[in-house]
Scaffold this motif. Structure first.
Motif, mmCIF file in Angstrom:
data_model
loop_
_atom_site.group_PDB
_atom_site.id
_atom_site.type_symbol
_atom_site.label_atom_id
_atom_site.label_comp_id
_atom_site.label_asym_id
_atom_site.label_seq_id
_atom_site.Cartn_x
_atom_site.Cartn_y
_atom_site.Cartn_z
ATOM 1 N N LYS A 1 0.832 -1.210 0.000
ATOM 2 C CA LYS A 1 0.000 0.000 0.000
ATOM 3 C C LYS A 1 0.860 1.251 0.000
ATOM 4 O O LYS A 1 0.595 2.196 -0.753
ATOM 5 C CB LYS A 1 -0.941 -0.001 1.204
ATOM 6 C CG LYS A 1 -2.105 -0.933 1.047
ATOM 7 C CD LYS A 1 -3.066 -0.817 2.223
ATOM 8 C CE LYS A 1 -4.249 -1.740 2.025
ATOM 9 N NZ LYS A 1 -5.243 -1.586 3.095
ATOM 10 N N ARG B 1 -2.246 2.402 -11.071
ATOM 11 C CA ARG B 1 -3.568 2.058 -10.535
ATOM 12 C C ARG B 1 -3.950 0.627 -10.907
ATOM 13 O O ARG B 1 -4.568 -0.079 -10.111
ATOM 14 C CB ARG B 1 -4.606 3.052 -11.030
ATOM 15 C CG ARG B 1 -4.487 4.386 -10.334
ATOM 16 C CD ARG B 1 -5.603 5.339 -10.732
ATOM 17 N NE ARG B 1 -5.455 6.588 -10.011
ATOM 18 C CZ ARG B 1 -5.408 7.779 -10.589
ATOM 19 N NH1 ARG B 1 -5.527 7.891 -11.900
ATOM 20 N NH2 ARG B 1 -5.267 8.863 -9.860
ATOM 21 N N GLN C 1 -1.929 -1.638 -8.690
ATOM 22 C CA GLN C 1 -2.485 -1.550 -7.344
ATOM 23 C C GLN C 1 -3.766 -2.387 -7.247
ATOM 24 O O GLN C 1 -3.955 -3.131 -6.284
ATOM 25 C CB GLN C 1 -2.764 -0.095 -6.998
ATOM 26 C CG GLN C 1 -3.304 0.127 -5.602
ATOM 27 C CD GLN C 1 -3.576 1.594 -5.335
ATOM 28 O OE1 GLN C 1 -4.049 2.318 -6.210
ATOM 29 N NE2 GLN C 1 -3.246 2.040 -4.145
ATOM 30 N N ALA C 2 -4.616 -2.289 -8.242
ATOM 31 C CA ALA C 2 -5.859 -3.056 -8.240
ATOM 32 C C ALA C 2 -5.588 -4.553 -8.318
ATOM 33 O O ALA C 2 -6.239 -5.353 -7.635
ATOM 34 C CB ALA C 2 -6.748 -2.606 -9.399
ATOM 35 N N GLU C 3 -4.620 -4.937 -9.140
ATOM 36 C CA GLU C 3 -4.276 -6.357 -9.250
ATOM 37 C C GLU C 3 -3.731 -6.890 -7.929
ATOM 38 O O GLU C 3 -4.066 -7.997 -7.509
ATOM 39 C CB GLU C 3 -3.295 -6.570 -10.396
ATOM 40 C CG GLU C 3 -3.953 -6.372 -11.758
ATOM 41 C CD GLU C 3 -2.988 -6.396 -12.923
ATOM 42 O OE1 GLU C 3 -1.756 -6.265 -12.713
ATOM 43 O OE2 GLU C 3 -3.461 -6.548 -14.065
ATOM 44 N N GLY D 1 -4.475 -5.577 -5.087
ATOM 45 C CA GLY D 1 -5.639 -5.546 -4.215
ATOM 46 C C GLY D 1 -6.505 -6.775 -4.349
ATOM 47 O O GLY D 1 -7.063 -7.273 -3.362
ATOM 48 N N MET D 2 -6.622 -7.289 -5.558
ATOM 49 C CA MET D 2 -7.397 -8.517 -5.755
ATOM 50 C C MET D 2 -6.736 -9.681 -5.023
ATOM 51 O O MET D 2 -7.412 -10.526 -4.441
ATOM 52 C CB MET D 2 -7.562 -8.820 -7.243
ATOM 53 C CG MET D 2 -8.567 -7.899 -7.919
ATOM 54 S SD MET D 2 -8.914 -8.359 -9.620
ATOM 55 C CE MET D 2 -7.689 -7.390 -10.481
ATOM 56 N N TRP E 1 -8.504 -6.503 -1.173
ATOM 57 C CA TRP E 1 -8.921 -5.123 -0.928
ATOM 58 C C TRP E 1 -10.257 -4.868 -1.617
ATOM 59 O O TRP E 1 -10.501 -5.352 -2.732
ATOM 60 C CB TRP E 1 -7.878 -4.137 -1.452
ATOM 61 C CG TRP E 1 -6.524 -4.252 -0.804
ATOM 62 C CD1 TRP E 1 -6.219 -4.865 0.370
ATOM 63 C CD2 TRP E 1 -5.291 -3.752 -1.318
ATOM 64 N NE1 TRP E 1 -4.871 -4.773 0.620
ATOM 65 C CE2 TRP E 1 -4.270 -4.093 -0.408
ATOM 66 C CE3 TRP E 1 -4.944 -3.060 -2.463
ATOM 67 C CZ2 TRP E 1 -2.954 -3.753 -0.587
ATOM 68 C CZ3 TRP E 1 -3.613 -2.714 -2.650
ATOM 69 C CH2 TRP E 1 -2.630 -3.056 -1.721
ATOM 70 N N SER F 1 -11.385 -3.681 -5.794
ATOM 71 C CA SER F 1 -10.220 -3.874 -6.655
ATOM 72 C C SER F 1 -10.594 -4.268 -8.081
ATOM 73 O O SER F 1 -9.967 -3.805 -9.035
ATOM 74 C CB SER F 1 -9.283 -4.922 -6.056
ATOM 75 O OG SER F 1 -8.749 -4.442 -4.849
ATOM 76 N N THR F 2 -11.613 -5.083 -8.222
ATOM 77 C CA THR F 2 -12.022 -5.515 -9.560
ATOM 78 C C THR F 2 -12.501 -4.316 -10.375
ATOM 79 O O THR F 2 -12.119 -4.155 -11.542
ATOM 80 C CB THR F 2 -13.125 -6.580 -9.471
ATOM 81 O OG1 THR F 2 -12.611 -7.686 -8.724
ATOM 82 C CG2 THR F 2 -13.552 -7.054 -10.845
ATOM 83 N N GLN G 1 -11.741 -1.160 -9.824
ATOM 84 C CA GLN G 1 -10.601 -0.268 -10.044
ATOM 85 C C GLN G 1 -9.721 -0.773 -11.177
ATOM 86 O O GLN G 1 -9.190 0.027 -11.959
ATOM 87 C CB GLN G 1 -9.802 -0.106 -8.749
ATOM 88 C CG GLN G 1 -10.572 0.670 -7.695
ATOM 89 C CD GLN G 1 -9.905 0.633 -6.328
ATOM 90 O OE1 GLN G 1 -8.985 -0.151 -6.081
ATOM 91 N NE2 GLN G 1 -10.377 1.487 -5.438
#
Length: 67
Positions: free
Chosen positions: A9, A32, A35-37, A39-40, A44, A47-48, A50
């Motif tokens: 993070k 981004r 970060q989303a990947e 997060g998945m 988080w 995330s999907t 994002q």
């Protein structure tokens, strides 16, 4: 992604901050997405969604700016 969630993070936030300071829209979108990947993988929320938004932004920039 190796390492711990808190460090991930912090690293993403720092990267987004720097890209924002330089108005590097493509780098922002790519960060981004990464970060989303991550997060998945970490579970988080949102995330999907994002990731989809980041992919759309990347596609738009590639089409408009020829990246």
């Amino acid at each position: 992604m190796k390492g711990n969630e808190a460090q991930a993070k912090l690293s993403f936030e720092e990267s987004l901050k720097v890209a924002g300071e330089y108005e590097a829209r493509y780098d922002l979108a790519k960060t981004r997405l990464a970060q989303a990947e991550a997060g998945m993988k970490f579970g988080w929320p949102n995330s999907t969604e994002q990731a989809a938004e980041a992919r759309a932004a990347i596609q738009e920039l590639e089409n408009v700016e020829g990246i």
